[in-house]
Every structure is written in C-alpha cells, then in structure tokens.
Scaffold this motif. Structure first.
Motif, PDB file in Angstrom:
ATOM      1  N   LEU A  46       0.833  -1.209   0.000  1.00 25.44           N
ATOM      2  CA  LEU A  46       0.000   0.000   0.000  1.00 25.44           C
ATOM      3  C   LEU A  46       0.866   1.258   0.000  1.00 25.44           C
ATOM      4  N   ASN A  47       1.912   1.233   0.824  1.00 28.20           N
ATOM      5  CA  ASN A  47       2.818   2.393   0.886  1.00 28.20           C
ATOM      6  C   ASN A  47       3.518   2.613  -0.447  1.00 28.20           C
ATOM      7  N   ARG A  48       3.814   1.523  -1.120  1.00 24.57           N
ATOM      8  CA  ARG A  48       4.540   1.616  -2.383  1.00 24.57           C
ATOM      9  C   ARG A  48       3.733   2.360  -3.454  1.00 24.57           C
ATOM     10  N   ILE A  49       2.412   2.204  -3.442  1.00 23.96           N
ATOM     11  CA  ILE A  49       1.583   2.897  -4.429  1.00 23.96           C
ATOM     12  C   ILE A  49       0.816   4.066  -3.800  1.00 23.96           C
ATOM     13  N   GLU A  50       1.220   4.423  -2.566  1.00 26.75           N
ATOM     14  CA  GLU A  50       0.614   5.555  -1.862  1.00 26.75           C
ATOM     15  C   GLU A  50      -0.907   5.425  -1.814  1.00 26.75           C
ATOM     16  N   ALA A  51      -1.346   4.246  -1.416  1.00 23.99           N
ATOM     17  CA  ALA A  51      -2.781   3.947  -1.359  1.00 23.99           C
ATOM     18  C   ALA A  51      -3.230   3.808   0.093  1.00 23.99           C
ATOM     19  N   HIS A  52      -4.533   3.871   0.290  1.00 24.35           N
ATOM     20  CA  HIS A  52      -5.114   3.704   1.617  1.00 24.35           C
ATOM     21  C   HIS A  52      -5.968   2.441   1.613  1.00 24.35           C
ATOM     22  N   SER A  53      -5.970   1.752   2.738  1.00 24.61           N
ATOM     23  CA  SER A  53      -6.692   0.475   2.814  1.00 24.61           C
ATOM     24  C   SER A  53      -8.176   0.634   2.515  1.00 24.61           C
ATOM     25  N   GLU A  54      -8.775   1.768   2.881  1.00 20.95           N
ATOM     26  CA  GLU A  54     -10.209   1.950   2.686  1.00 20.95           C
ATOM     27  C   GLU A  54     -10.600   2.113   1.220  1.00 20.95           C
ATOM     28  N   THR A  55      -9.626   2.448   0.373  1.00 13.00           N
ATOM     29  CA  THR A  55      -9.928   2.653  -1.048  1.00 13.00           C
ATOM     30  C   THR A  55      -9.157   1.680  -1.934  1.00 13.00           C
ATOM     31  N   THR A  56      -8.795   0.531  -1.372  1.00 14.01           N
ATOM     32  CA  THR A  56      -8.001  -0.455  -2.110  1.00 14.01           C
ATOM     33  C   THR A  56      -8.685  -1.818  -2.050  1.00 14.01           C
ATOM     34  N   VAL A  57      -8.564  -2.564  -3.125  1.00 12.90           N
ATOM     35  CA  VAL A  57      -9.148  -3.904  -3.200  1.00 12.90           C
ATOM     36  C   VAL A  57      -8.043  -4.930  -3.442  1.00 12.90           C
ATOM     37  N   MET A  58      -8.110  -6.030  -2.726  1.00 14.70           N
ATOM     38  CA  MET A  58      -7.189  -7.145  -2.913  1.00 14.70           C
ATOM     39  C   MET A  58      -7.896  -8.216  -3.745  1.00 14.70           C
ATOM     40  N   ILE A  59      -7.278  -8.627  -4.856  1.00 14.24           N
ATOM     41  CA  ILE A  59      -7.845  -9.672  -5.707  1.00 14.24           C
ATOM     42  C   ILE A  59      -6.926 -10.882  -5.657  1.00 14.24           C
ATOM     43  N   GLY A  60      -7.451 -12.024  -5.266  1.00 14.99           N
ATOM     44  CA  GLY A  60      -6.611 -13.210  -5.154  1.00 14.99           C
ATOM     45  C   GLY A  60      -7.373 -14.483  -5.429  1.00 14.99           C
ATOM     46  N   ASP A  61      -6.628 -15.593  -5.437  1.00  9.80           N
ATOM     47  CA  ASP A  61      -7.250 -16.891  -5.729  1.00  9.80           C
ATOM     48  C   ASP A  61      -7.194 -17.842  -4.541  1.00  9.80           C
ATOM     49  N   ARG A  62      -6.637 -17.378  -3.403  1.00 14.43           N
ATOM     50  CA  ARG A  62      -6.516 -18.250  -2.236  1.00 14.43           C
ATOM     51  C   ARG A  62      -7.178 -17.606  -1.037  1.00 14.43           C
ATOM     52  N   MET A  63      -8.064 -18.351  -0.393  1.00 21.06           N
ATOM     53  CA  MET A  63      -8.701 -17.852   0.818  1.00 21.06           C
ATOM     54  C   MET A  63      -7.701 -17.715   1.959  1.00 21.06           C
ATOM     55  N   ASP A  64      -6.791 -18.690   2.080  1.00 16.81           N
ATOM     56  CA  ASP A  64      -5.921 -18.749   3.260  1.00 16.81           C
ATOM     57  C   ASP A  64      -4.752 -17.778   3.214  1.00 16.81           C
ATOM     58  N   THR A  65      -4.452 -17.184   2.066  1.00 16.90           N
ATOM     59  CA  THR A  65      -3.380 -16.191   2.013  1.00 16.90           C
ATOM     60  C   THR A  65      -3.901 -14.862   1.485  1.00 16.90           C
ATOM     61  N   ASP A  66      -4.479 -14.852   0.292  1.00 24.51           N
ATOM     62  CA  ASP A  66      -4.885 -13.604  -0.345  1.00 24.51           C
ATOM     63  C   ASP A  66      -6.038 -12.919   0.398  1.00 24.51           C
ATOM     64  N   VAL A  67      -7.134 -13.626   0.542  1.00 19.84           N
ATOM     65  CA  VAL A  67      -8.309 -13.034   1.192  1.00 19.84           C
ATOM     66  C   VAL A  67      -8.007 -12.728   2.655  1.00 19.84           C
ATOM     67  N   LEU A  68      -7.317 -13.637   3.328  1.00 19.36           N
ATOM     68  CA  LEU A  68      -6.976 -13.417   4.736  1.00 19.36           C
ATOM     69  C   LEU A  68      -6.072 -12.198   4.908  1.00 19.36           C
ATOM     70  N   SER A  69      -5.062 -12.066   4.053  1.00 16.66           N
ATOM     71  CA  SER A  69      -4.159 -10.920   4.176  1.00 16.66           C
ATOM     72  C   SER A  69      -4.885  -9.617   3.879  1.00 16.66           C
ATOM     73  N   GLY A  70      -5.791  -9.643   2.905  1.00 18.86           N
ATOM     74  CA  GLY A  70      -6.588  -8.457   2.624  1.00 18.86           C
ATOM     75  C   GLY A  70      -7.461  -8.077   3.802  1.00 18.86           C
ATOM     76  N   LEU A  71      -8.112  -9.066   4.382  1.00 20.08           N
ATOM     77  CA  LEU A  71      -8.981  -8.845   5.539  1.00 20.08           C
ATOM     78  C   LEU A  71      -8.203  -8.231   6.699  1.00 20.08           C
TER      79      LEU A  71
END
Length: 257
Positions: free
Chosen positions: A181-206
C-alpha cells in the motif's frame, strides 16, 4: 499473480483487459506474489511472454517485502540464505551480506532444488543463535506434474529440528500488504485485494483492512469457500468478471459517489 492473471505461464482470459482497464482509468496497482524465486525484472519478462505488459515497478514479491523488513530491523546486516536470485538480489540491494559465519539471520525462500546440505547448515546456524525468517508460509507450489514442496514445508522441517518458528513476511502477513500500500501511496479503505486463495490472499486483505475479491481460477475451489470462518467481499469466476467493476468504480468517482 498466479491463479489470477496467469496459470502455468499462460494469461488467464480477461487478464490483459483487466490491466488495460486499470491503466485507462489511471488506477495504481501492484501485482503481488509469494514466490521469491524471480526478480521483478524476471517476472516482467515472464508476464510479457504471456501477453501481459506490466512494468517491474508494479511487481511486489515476498522477497522484496522480506528484504525491506530486514533492512528496517537490522540495516546492512548478515544472512545465510536458502533461495534463488529473486531473494538474494533483493537482499544485496538493501545492503545485506550473505555469509555462513555467524549470520544474524537465516532467511528461507523458494527454490527449485532444496539442498539437504543447505537445510542442515540452516539448522546448525539457528541452533547457534541465528534468527529464523521465511519469505512465505505456502506449503506447496504448483507445477505441470502436480504440487511441489514450498517454503512452508521446508520451514516446518527446520522448525521440527530446532524448535524455532520462523517469522513469515509474505502473505497472509498484513505487513506485506501494508508495504505494498505504501509503495503505491494507497489507503486500505480505497483499495481492493484480488486473489485466488482464501488462506493467504483473502486473509491478508482482511487483516490489512482491504475489501477482497476471490477469483475461482486458482487454488481455492468453489466448494471450499464456505469452510473458512471469514468471507471475501465478493466471489467471481475469473478476473474477466472484475473488468466491469473497474469501470463502475471509476464512473462512481467521476460522479462523486
């Protein structure tokens, strides 16, 4: 990256259109991967061969996140590394020295050929006081012939021998998400995580406070989603289904929504 944009080095239908939509609407993005084997330059070339034009500055790997973490913990430190160019290059770039003599860290990453000799050395160094870091907890990785043992499996072997648990930097550690997030100067409230794994991608986004979209073209099968105690914001068949959402969000911003 894998399972979302590409599968076995072939672009997933809709991936090129998705990247084009992000650029058209001037949406900053990063392509994330827990794989620490390749440098961003290597990955850019591999993605380009699959028909996806993504600059290396837009690729964020667990190796880069690990190097950043170590440079902030102990600047210009020393490490014994099990891994390939993606990890060793990232560590060299932040001023780390690779050594087998009293290293401050043992750093475990992905490699195509794990050496029993190298694993034994890692065990001995950890027993002697080296701190144990691993790039990611993934137990297996994909290959055309089936699953391959990955960093998480080898880390478990070393932990069993030493009694020392590693600190995993990559997904689902929210640390990797926050550095991204810091690398692209983004904020968590306006960012979406897209992934294919519940246990890593979705969990890390959450855990990083992001909305999440699960695509069903990778590791998590449709019938597995309900097994988890948490849910993604949205589940779609593939990245092609996300393309209209990019336009929808962009038009919403233009309307002041």
């Amino acid at each position: 990256m894998d399972g979302v944009l590409v599968h076995e080095e072939r672009a997933i239908p809709g991936a090129a259109e998705f990247i084009a939509a992000l650029r058209r609407h001037e949406r900053p993005f990063l392509v994330l991967t827990n794989n620490s084997i390749f440098t961003p330059r290597d990955l850019r070339a591999r993605l380009h061969a699959a028909g996806l034009d993504i600059p290396q500055e837009s690729i964020w790997t667990s190796a880069l996140a690990t190097a950043k973490f170590l440079s902030e913990q102990r600047p210009e430190g020393t490490a014994y590394v099990i891994g390939e160019a993606g990890l060793t290059t990232a560590l060299h770039d932040v001023g780390y020295v690779m050594t087998t003599r009293d290293p401050e860290y043992v750093v475990l990453g992905e490699t195509r050929t794990y050496s029993f000799e190298a694993i034994t050395k890692a065990i001995q160094l950890i027993e002697s006081g080296a701190r144990f870091i691993a790039t990611n907890p993934d137990p297996t990785g994909p290959s055309p012939s089936g699953s391959l043992p990955a960093t998480g499996s080898v880390a478990a072997l070393i932990t069993k021998a030493t009694g020392v648990e590693p600190y995993f930097v990559g997904k689902p550690n929210p640390l990797m998400m926050r550095t991204a997030l810091n690398r692209i100067e983004a904020h968590s409230e306006t960012t979406v995580m897209i992934g294919d794994r519940m246990d890593t991608d979705v969990l890390s986004g959450l855990e990083a406070g992001l909305r999440s979209i699960l695509v069903l073209t990778g590791s998590t099968a449709p019938g597995q989603v309900e097994r988890f105690p948490f849910r993604p914001t949205r589940v779609v068949d593939s990245i092609a289904d996300v393309v209209p959402l990019v336009t929808e969000l962009a038009e919403g911003d233009a309307d002041g929504a």
